[in-house]
Design a protein around this motif. Structure first.
Motif, PDB file in Angstrom:
ATOM      1  N   LEU A 444      36.645 -18.243  24.556  1.00  0.00           N
ATOM      2  CA  LEU A 444      38.304 -17.841  24.279  1.00  0.00           C
ATOM      3  C   LEU A 444      39.010 -18.240  23.227  1.00  0.00           C
ATOM      4  CD1 LEU A 444      40.993 -17.939  26.482  1.00  0.00           C
ATOM      5  CD2 LEU A 444      40.930 -20.530  26.416  1.00  0.00           C
ATOM      6  N   ASN A 447      37.869 -15.179  20.888  1.00  0.00           N
ATOM      7  CA  ASN A 447      38.980 -13.887  21.315  1.00  0.00           C
ATOM      8  C   ASN A 447      40.292 -14.416  19.920  1.00  0.00           C
ATOM      9  OD1 ASN A 447      37.133 -12.906  22.300  1.00  0.00           O
ATOM     10  ND2 ASN A 447      37.691 -12.738  24.630  1.00  0.00           N
ATOM     11  N   TYR A 448      41.437 -15.962  20.475  1.00  0.00           N
ATOM     12  CA  TYR A 448      42.114 -16.164  19.594  1.00  0.00           C
ATOM     13  C   TYR A 448      41.945 -16.213  17.861  1.00  0.00           C
ATOM     14  CZ  TYR A 448      46.267 -19.132  18.469  1.00  0.00           C
ATOM     15  OH  TYR A 448      47.447 -19.429  17.725  1.00  0.00           O
ATOM     16  N   ILE A 453      43.681 -12.095  21.183  1.00  0.00           N
ATOM     17  CA  ILE A 453      44.288 -12.432  22.852  1.00  0.00           C
ATOM     18  C   ILE A 453      45.591 -13.131  21.925  1.00  0.00           C
ATOM     19  CG2 ILE A 453      42.767 -12.638  23.870  1.00  0.00           C
ATOM     20  CD1 ILE A 453      43.034 -15.712  24.072  1.00  0.00           C
ATOM     21  N   THR A 454      46.680 -12.992  22.215  1.00  0.00           N
ATOM     22  CA  THR A 454      47.719 -13.857  22.059  1.00  0.00           C
ATOM     23  C   THR A 454      47.664 -15.636  21.649  1.00  0.00           C
ATOM     24  OG1 THR A 454      49.666 -13.508  24.084  1.00  0.00           O
ATOM     25  CG2 THR A 454      49.221 -12.308  22.064  1.00  0.00           C
ATOM     26  N   SER A 455      49.219 -15.657  21.072  1.00  0.00           N
ATOM     27  CA  SER A 455      49.072 -17.581  20.980  1.00  0.00           C
ATOM     28  C   SER A 455      49.486 -17.353  22.436  1.00  0.00           C
ATOM     29  CB  SER A 455      49.579 -18.474  20.072  1.00  0.00           C
ATOM     30  OG  SER A 455      51.066 -17.723  19.862  1.00  0.00           O
ATOM     31  N   GLU A 456      50.154 -16.878  23.252  1.00  0.00           N
ATOM     32  CA  GLU A 456      50.849 -17.850  24.649  1.00  0.00           C
ATOM     33  C   GLU A 456      50.049 -17.497  25.529  1.00  0.00           C
ATOM     34  OE1 GLU A 456      53.065 -19.051  27.288  1.00  0.00           O
ATOM     35  OE2 GLU A 456      53.332 -19.298  25.355  1.00  0.00           O
ATOM     36  N   GLU A 457      48.755 -16.219  25.362  1.00  0.00           N
ATOM     37  CA  GLU A 457      48.037 -16.256  26.389  1.00  0.00           C
ATOM     38  C   GLU A 457      46.548 -16.852  26.138  1.00  0.00           C
ATOM     39  OE1 GLU A 457      46.641 -11.546  26.981  1.00  0.00           O
ATOM     40  OE2 GLU A 457      46.798 -12.539  25.197  1.00  0.00           O
ATOM     41  N   TYR A 458      46.320 -17.756  24.871  1.00  0.00           N
ATOM     42  CA  TYR A 458      45.437 -18.831  24.691  1.00  0.00           C
ATOM     43  C   TYR A 458      45.842 -19.718  25.072  1.00  0.00           C
ATOM     44  CZ  TYR A 458      42.964 -21.962  21.994  1.00  0.00           C
ATOM     45  OH  TYR A 458      42.008 -23.034  21.419  1.00  0.00           O
ATOM     46  N   LYS A 459      46.856 -20.603  25.283  1.00  0.00           N
ATOM     47  CA  LYS A 459      48.311 -21.310  25.256  1.00  0.00           C
ATOM     48  C   LYS A 459      47.626 -21.447  27.022  1.00  0.00           C
ATOM     49  CE  LYS A 459      52.449 -24.180  25.456  1.00  0.00           C
ATOM     50  NZ  LYS A 459      53.327 -23.810  25.566  1.00  0.00           N
ATOM     51  N   LEU A 460      47.765 -20.585  27.864  1.00  0.00           N
ATOM     52  CA  LEU A 460      47.894 -20.372  29.421  1.00  0.00           C
ATOM     53  C   LEU A 460      46.203 -20.800  29.884  1.00  0.00           C
ATOM     54  CD1 LEU A 460      50.190 -17.818  30.006  1.00  0.00           C
ATOM     55  CD2 LEU A 460      50.320 -20.052  29.969  1.00  0.00           C
ATOM     56  N   GLN A 461      45.151 -20.199  28.819  1.00  0.00           N
ATOM     57  CA  GLN A 461      43.877 -20.121  29.344  1.00  0.00           C
ATOM     58  C   GLN A 461      43.045 -21.603  29.150  1.00  0.00           C
ATOM     59  OE1 GLN A 461      42.146 -18.393  30.814  1.00  0.00           O
ATOM     60  NE2 GLN A 461      44.235 -17.009  31.421  1.00  0.00           N
TER      61      GLN A 461
END
Length: 758
Positions: A444, A447-448, A453-461
Motif C-alpha cells: 500500500l 503504491n502510494y 493510488i490517490t491520497s484519499e484511497e491511501y488514507k482510507l486503506q
C-alpha cells in the motif's frame, strides 16, 4: 615506498538486501540451507571482485557474517551457551541462528542471547556469554573456508578477526561473578591456533580489531594487552586495528605490543598528523583511516592528500584505509536512480568510498593532486545551498528559555493528577508502538509513493489497518492502545519525510542486526516542521475507542543519530532544531486531546562518547533536547519514552533527568538482569521493563511472563510498574503478536488478582 590500501570491512547485506531476503526465506522454510549458503558465497565473491576491480590492494575476508560478526567469533571459538548446544556438541549454521534468535529447525525454543549496541553505532551485536572455568576450542571453520574461497579466485587476502581483549570486553558473565580476564589463559591458545592455521593457508597479514583501545580502560585490562600479544606473536604479521576514536591516551600500552602495524581512525580520532609519526614505532605499518566509514558525504580528498603526504614524506610503511568498516554505510550510490543528480554528486557509499581510497592512493603515489580535481569539484559547498541558514528557525531557537525545558510540576504531583485522569489498574498493559507490518501494508505504501493510488484511497486503506489494530487491542483488553504505525516505513525515516531538511534514498540500506536493515535519512539542511505529522492518524484512532490511545513520536536524539548528518553543524544544534519541531507536534497532539505521548529515545546511550571525560557535555545537550520536545505539556498529559539494547546503567542519572512520566525499557532478552541494578538505584518515576523479547519468534508463556513480573515487583513499586513487550512489534507476524500479547495480559491480570486477594 609506495602507499598501499585496504578497507576494514565491507557491507555484507548486499546492495539490494540480498542476504536479508535469503535469511528470511531460510527461516521461513522457503529455501534450503544449501541455497542460503550459495547465496552467501555469491555475495562474497561479488564484493571481493568489486573491491579488486576498483583497486583495493587487499580484500578483507572475515567481514561477512550470517547474523553478526561478534557471534561469528563466538562460533569460531566454540563459545556456545549451554542452552543452545546440541547433545553431541556439534555446531552448524543453525546453531548460530539458535543463539541469535532462540529458535532453529528441530530445536526447542529457548531464550536468545542478549543483543546490545556495537560501541556508539546503531549496529547490534550478540553478546558473548562467559562462565567461570570456561574452555574454548577452535570450532565452526567458516573463516578458513572463506579464505580458501578467496585464494581460489586469486585475491590477495587480509583476514579480519576480533581481538581477544575486545572479545572478552564485549561479553557478559553468567552464574557466579568473576573477572572476564580470568578466561584469557584459556582463550589465547585458541587465538594462537587461529593465527597458525591462517599462516599455513598462506596468509601474511591479519587485521586484529581491538576497538576497545579507544575507551578509558582499567589498568588491569591495559596490562593484559601486552600479555596477550606477546603470546600471539607469530609468523603472521598483525595489523592492530582501532576505530571510533583516538587511541593516544593508550599509546604507551600500544607501543609496547609486538605487532607489525597499527590502524587508526583519523576521522573520529582527530589526530595531529604533524606529530603522529614520532609517536608510533618507525618499523610499523601505519594504516590511516582517512575515509569516513560512518557517513555518506564525498571526502575532501585534496585536504586528505596533504595530510597523508606529511606522513609519507617521513615514513616508509603507510597504508590508506577507511576509518572503520563500511558496515555502517549503504553499498552502492549507483542504485539511486531517482535522486536529484546535483544532490547525488555530494554523496559516496561503500563502493564509492573504495574508489576514493584508490584515487587518493594513486594521487599520493604519483604525487599529483590534480587527478583529484574532478572528484573535489562535486563536493557539497554551502555557498550554493538553499537548505541552510533559515533566519526564522534561528529566531525560534534563540527565543528558547530554560523554563521551556522544565515540566510545570515534579513527577510526584503529576502522577497523582494522571492517575485520577486515567484510572489505570495496577500493572497497566501497553505496547511499545508498532504492530505487524504486513505485505499488504508495505505494498500500500509503495503504491502510494509511486502514485498508483490517490491520497484519499491511501488514507482510507491506512484507516482500515488502524481500525483493525484498535479492535485487536480491545479484544486483548490492553489498557493503553496505540494506532499501530501502518503509515510508517521506519521510526526515523518517517519523521524525516515529514520534516524539512531531509532527503532520502531508495537503496541506502544499512544493517542493524541479523536481517534487520534501516534506511537512514540524510540531513542536508536546517530541520523544521511545516505541517502536522501524526495528528490526523491519532485523532482517527482515538475516535474508535474509549481507551486512551498513545501517540508515538521518535525523539530528537534518535532522529539525529539514526540519520546521516550534515558535517558543517554540531550535533547539538541539529538536535535542538529537531527538538523544536517535535515540540510543535507534541503541543498539537495535546490540543487534540491525545494525552499520552511517547517520545522514543533508544539512541540516547548510543550517542554517548567513548571517553568518559566527554560524557557530561553530550548528556547535557541531549537531555535538554528531549526536554525541549516534551516539557511543554500540562501535568495531566503523560509523557512516555522507550529505550532498548544498551547499557542503561551508564546513563541512568540522565534518564532520570529526562523526567518522563513512564519509561519502557528492554530487559526480557537478558532475563531482566537489569533489575539487579534497581536494588541500589531507585528510579523515581514509572517504568515498564519489557516482559518478552519481540526479536525472537518464540511465544512467551503466561508463567514465564509472571515470573519476570514477580522479579520486577521486588525492585519496582507496584504502583509504578507497567507491563509491555521490550520493543515494537513491527517485525512479528499477527499470530505471534496476538498469542504473545494475550499471554502478557493474562499474566498481568493474574498477578493483579493475586494482589487483590491478599
Amino acid at each position: 615506498m609506495s602507499v598501499r590500501n585496504h578497507i576494514l570491512g565491507f557491507p555484507r547485506i548486499g546492495a539490494r538486501r540480498e542476504l536479508k531476503y535469503a535469511l528470511e526465506d531460510y527461516w521461513s522454510g522457503h529455501i534450503t540451507k544449501d541455497q542460503l549458503i550459495k547465496i552467501g558465497a555469491n555475495l562474497r565473491l561479488k564484493h571481493w571482485n568489486q573491491q579488486k576491480e576498483i583497486g583495493i590492494n587487499y580484500v578483507t575476508v572475515g567481514d561477512f557474517a550470517w547474523y553478526d560478526h561478534v557471534l561469528s567469533m563466538s562460533m569460531l571459538l566454540g563459545n556456545v551457551p549451554t542452552r543452545h548446544r546440541m547433545k553431541n556438541n556439534s555446531i552448524d549454521l543453525d546453531t548460530l541462528f539458535y543463539i541469535a534468535r532462540g529458535n532453529a529447525p528441530y530445536r526447542t525454543p529457548v531464550l536468545a542471547s542478549e543483543m546490545t549496541k556495537w560501541f556508539n553505532t546503531n549496529y547490534h551485536y550478540i553478546v558473548p556469554e562467559f562462565f567461570e572455568g570456561q574452555k574454548f576450542h577452535l570450532s565452526w571453520l567458516q573463516l578458513f573456508e572463506e579464505i580458501e574461497e578467496a585464494l581460489k579466485y586469486g585475491f590477495k587476502v587480509k583476514p579480519v578477526i576480533i581481538g581477544p581483549m575486545t572479545y572478552l570486553w564485549l561479553g557478559k558473565t553468567t552464574g557466579k561473578e568473576f573477572s572476564r580476564l580470568n578466561l584469557l589463559n584459556e582463550l589465547l591458545p585458541v587465538y594462537k591456533e587461529i593465527l597458525n592455521r591462517l599462516y599455513s593457508q598462506g596468509i601474511r597479514w591479519i587485521q586484529i580489531d581491538e576497538p576497545i583501545l579507544s575507551l578509558d580502560l582499567p589498568k588491569k585490562w591495559l596490562k593484559s594487552f601486552k600479555k596477550s600479544y606477546s603470546y600471539l606473536s607469530s609468523s603472521c604479521k598483525i595489523l592492530l586495528t582501532t576505530y571510533f576514536g583516538s587511541v593516544l591516551h593508550n599509546i604507551t600500552t600500544i607501543n609496547e605490543l609486538p605487532v607489525d602495524g597499527l590502524h587508526i581512525d583519523a576521522v573520529d580520532g582527530q589526530y595531529d598528523f604533524a606529530n603522529l609519526n614520532s609517536i608510533i614505532p618507525k618499523n610499523w605499518v601505519l594504516s590511516l583511516g582517512v575515509i569516513n566509514g560512518r557517513n555518506i558525504w564525498k571526502s575532501d580528498l585534496k585536504n586528505i592528500f596533504h595530510m597523508v603526504k606529511k606522513i609519507q614524506c617521513i615514513r616508509e610503511n603507510v597504508w590508506i584505509s577507511s576509518s572503520c568498516s563500511f558496515l555502517h554505510c549503504p553499498v552502492d550510490l549507483e542504485c539511486e536512480e531517482n535522486m536529484n543528480l546535483e544532490i547525488k554528486n555530494w554523496f559516496s557509499f561503500a563502493l564509492q568510498k573504495c574508489y576514493e581510497i584508490n584515487l587518493l592512493t594513486k594521487s599520493v603515489n604519483i604525487n599529483d593532486i590534480s587527478i583529484l580535481d574532478e572528484w573535489s569539484s562535486l563536493l557539497y559547498t554551502h555557498r550554493y545551498s538553499s537548505y541552510i541558514n533559515k533566519q526564522f528557525l534561528k529566531n525560534k531557537l534563540d527565543q528558547i528559555q530554560e523554563s521551556d525545558t522544565v515540566r510545570n510540576n515534579p513527577y510526584i504531583i503529576r502522577s497523582k493528577l494522571q492517575k485520577e485522569r486515567f484510572c489505570f489498574p495496577l500493572l497497566p498493559t501497553t505496547t511499545i508502538g508498532s504492530f505487524p507490518q504486513t505485505n499488504d501494508i508495505r505494498e500500500l505504501r509503495i503504491n502510494y509513493k509511486n502514485k498508483q493510488i490517490t491520497s484519499e484511497e491511501y488514507k482510507l486503506q491506512i484507516q482500515k489497518h488502524i481500525s483493525n489494530v484498535i479492535l485487536q487491542q480491545e479484544l486483548l483488553d490492553l489498557d493503553v492502545l496505540v494506532h499501530g504505525e501502518a503509515e510508517r516505513n521506519d521510526m526515523v525515516e518517517y519523521f524525516g519525510e515529514n520534516l524539512n531538511g531531509f532527503i532520502f534514498t531508495d537503496f541506502g540500506w544499512v544493517q542493524s542486526y541479523g536481517s534487520r536493515c534501516v534506511k537512514p535519512p540524510i540531513i542536508i539542511g536546517d530541520v523544521y516542521r511545516s505541517k502536522p505529522i501524526t495528528i490526523d492518524w491519532l485523532k482517527y484512532a482515538q475516535s474508535l475507542t474509549h481507551k486512551p490511545v498513545k501517540a508515538m513520536l521518535t525523539g530528537p536524539v534518535t532522529i539525529l543519530l539514526w540519520s546521516f548528518l550534515r558535517e558543517d553543524l554540531s550535533k547539538e544544534k541539529i538536535s535542538m532544531q529537531i527538538a523544536l519541531a517535535l515540540r510543535e507536534e507534541v503541543l498539537d497532539l495535546e490540543r487534540e486531546n491525545i494525552n499520552i505521548i511517547q517520545i522514543d529515545e533508544p539512541a540516547l546511550r548510543e550517542g554517548l562518547p567513548l571517553r568518559k571525560s566527554q560524557w557530561e557535555e553530550y548528556l547535557s545537550w541531549s537531555v535538554k533536547s528531549f526536554k525541549l520536545s516534551s516539557a511543554c505539556v500540562k501535568d495531566t498529559t503523560q509523557i512516555h519514552t522507550h529505550m532498548c539494547y544498551c547499557e542503561f546503567q551508564d546513563i541512568m542519572d540522565a534518564i532520570v533527568e529526562l523526567d518522563a512520566d513512564v519509561i519502557t525499557i528492554e530487559t526480557a532478552r537478558s532475563n531482566m538482569e537489569l533489575l539487579d541494578f534497581f536494588k541500589k538505584f531507585k528510579y523515581p518515576n514509572e517504568i515498564g521493563p519489557g516482559v518478552y523479547d519481540i526479536h525472537s519468534p518464540n511465544i512467551p508463556s503466561v508463567l514465564e511472563i509472571k515470573n519476570l513480573l514477580n522479579r520486577a515487583i521486588k525492585y519496582i513499586p507496584l504502583d509504578r510498574l507497567w507491563v509491555n513487550p521490550d520493543c515494537g512489534l513491527k517485525t512479528r507476524n499477527w499470530k505471534e503478536t496476538k498469542l504473545s500479547l494475550k499471554n502478557m495480559v493474562l499474566a498481568a491480570k493474574s498477578i493483579r488478582e493475586k494482589i487483590s486477594n491478599v
